[in-house]
Design a protein around this motif. Sequence first.
Motif, PDB file in Angstrom:
ATOM      1  N   LEU A 183      69.395  48.513  64.118  1.00 53.47           N
ATOM      2  CA  LEU A 183      69.932  48.220  65.441  1.00 53.47           C
ATOM      3  C   LEU A 183      70.046  46.705  65.561  1.00 53.47           C
ATOM      4  O   LEU A 183      69.036  45.983  65.513  1.00 53.47           O
TER       5      LEU A 183
ATOM      6  N   MET B 160      65.738  55.471  69.477  1.00 52.09           N
ATOM      7  CA  MET B 160      66.935  54.684  69.180  1.00 52.09           C
ATOM      8  C   MET B 160      67.835  54.580  70.405  1.00 52.09           C
ATOM      9  O   MET B 160      68.312  53.485  70.757  1.00 52.09           O
TER      10      MET B 160
ATOM     11  N   PHE C 167      71.335  59.845  62.434  1.00 53.89           N
ATOM     12  CA  PHE C 167      71.165  58.820  63.470  1.00 53.89           C
ATOM     13  C   PHE C 167      72.482  58.575  64.206  1.00 53.89           C
ATOM     14  O   PHE C 167      72.488  58.347  65.423  1.00 53.89           O
TER      15      PHE C 167
ATOM     16  N   LEU D 168      74.784  49.843  65.844  1.00 51.71           N
ATOM     17  CA  LEU D 168      73.999  50.643  64.909  1.00 51.71           C
ATOM     18  C   LEU D 168      74.655  50.463  63.552  1.00 51.71           C
ATOM     19  O   LEU D 168      75.746  50.985  63.296  1.00 51.71           O
TER      20      LEU D 168
ATOM     21  N   TRP E  67      65.571  46.705  65.444  1.00 42.55           N
ATOM     22  CA  TRP E  67      64.942  48.012  65.195  1.00 42.55           C
ATOM     23  C   TRP E  67      65.546  48.570  63.920  1.00 42.55           C
ATOM     24  O   TRP E  67      66.645  48.175  63.509  1.00 42.55           O
TER      25      TRP E  67
END
Length: 253
Positions: free
Chosen positions: A217, A240, A141, A125, A226
């Motif tokens: 991602l 996610m 996130f 991430l 992503w």
Amino acid sequence: YFGNTRFPKFRAKPRRTITPGDAIGQATPTVKPAPQTLKEQAQQKWRDILSPEKNLESRARIIHDIGHSYFQDIVDLRDNGDKLFEAPKQLIRSSKAHYLPSVSGKTLAGQKTDVIDLCRGKTTLLTVNFNKFSELHTNSFIDPFEAAFADSEDAQVVRLNIEENWAKAMVLQMCLPYLRRHTPKDRHANYLIHYGDVEGLRKSMGIANSLIGYVFLIDKELRVRWYGNGLAVMSEAQSMVMLTQRLIPNKKK
């Protein structure tokens, strides 16, 4: 008004954003050039100074910086909000996904490296911030990601902190001791700071406003699978985590 002077009301320009689900990044993986000696670096620098093409590129960057000010990002945030779009619910197919661009810098641990070196080999991430305000977005996130994959050796978080303005870069450098103290030591090696222009990254990764935080991602082959932005809503955090599980090899359900 100021005295008898009436100032125009600034209006945000229409946002130019990517379509959620579209492939972002660069079409081919980064190929690093062979290391140069100091003499070779000096020769290359001199060639760049004399190059008409490099001078035109430099002029274009200056014109862009003048035309796109920090104030315009504030107006855009005021008029359009702090979220460009809701993140897609599916991964970009590996056959269509593009690659993470190269951005070099120095980690909080003091190591000179590149973001692609930090992300290679693990599902990552990647968070991108241009200021303190946007950390509220990326942290929304990071928290559910770390909660889900705290014990995984195949998933990680890499933070990229960017400062394009030379004056602000000097301030950030002076604040590094504070930043190190307030960042857990186990995160220093994956916290990369870059000083300088990143226009190529902005264009290829769909970064439309520097006041917004961005997350990407990245799979172990450095493909962007992503992405999201702004404050995470619950459905985005859930997507996610679910999509990361699909990218981690042999993860037990």
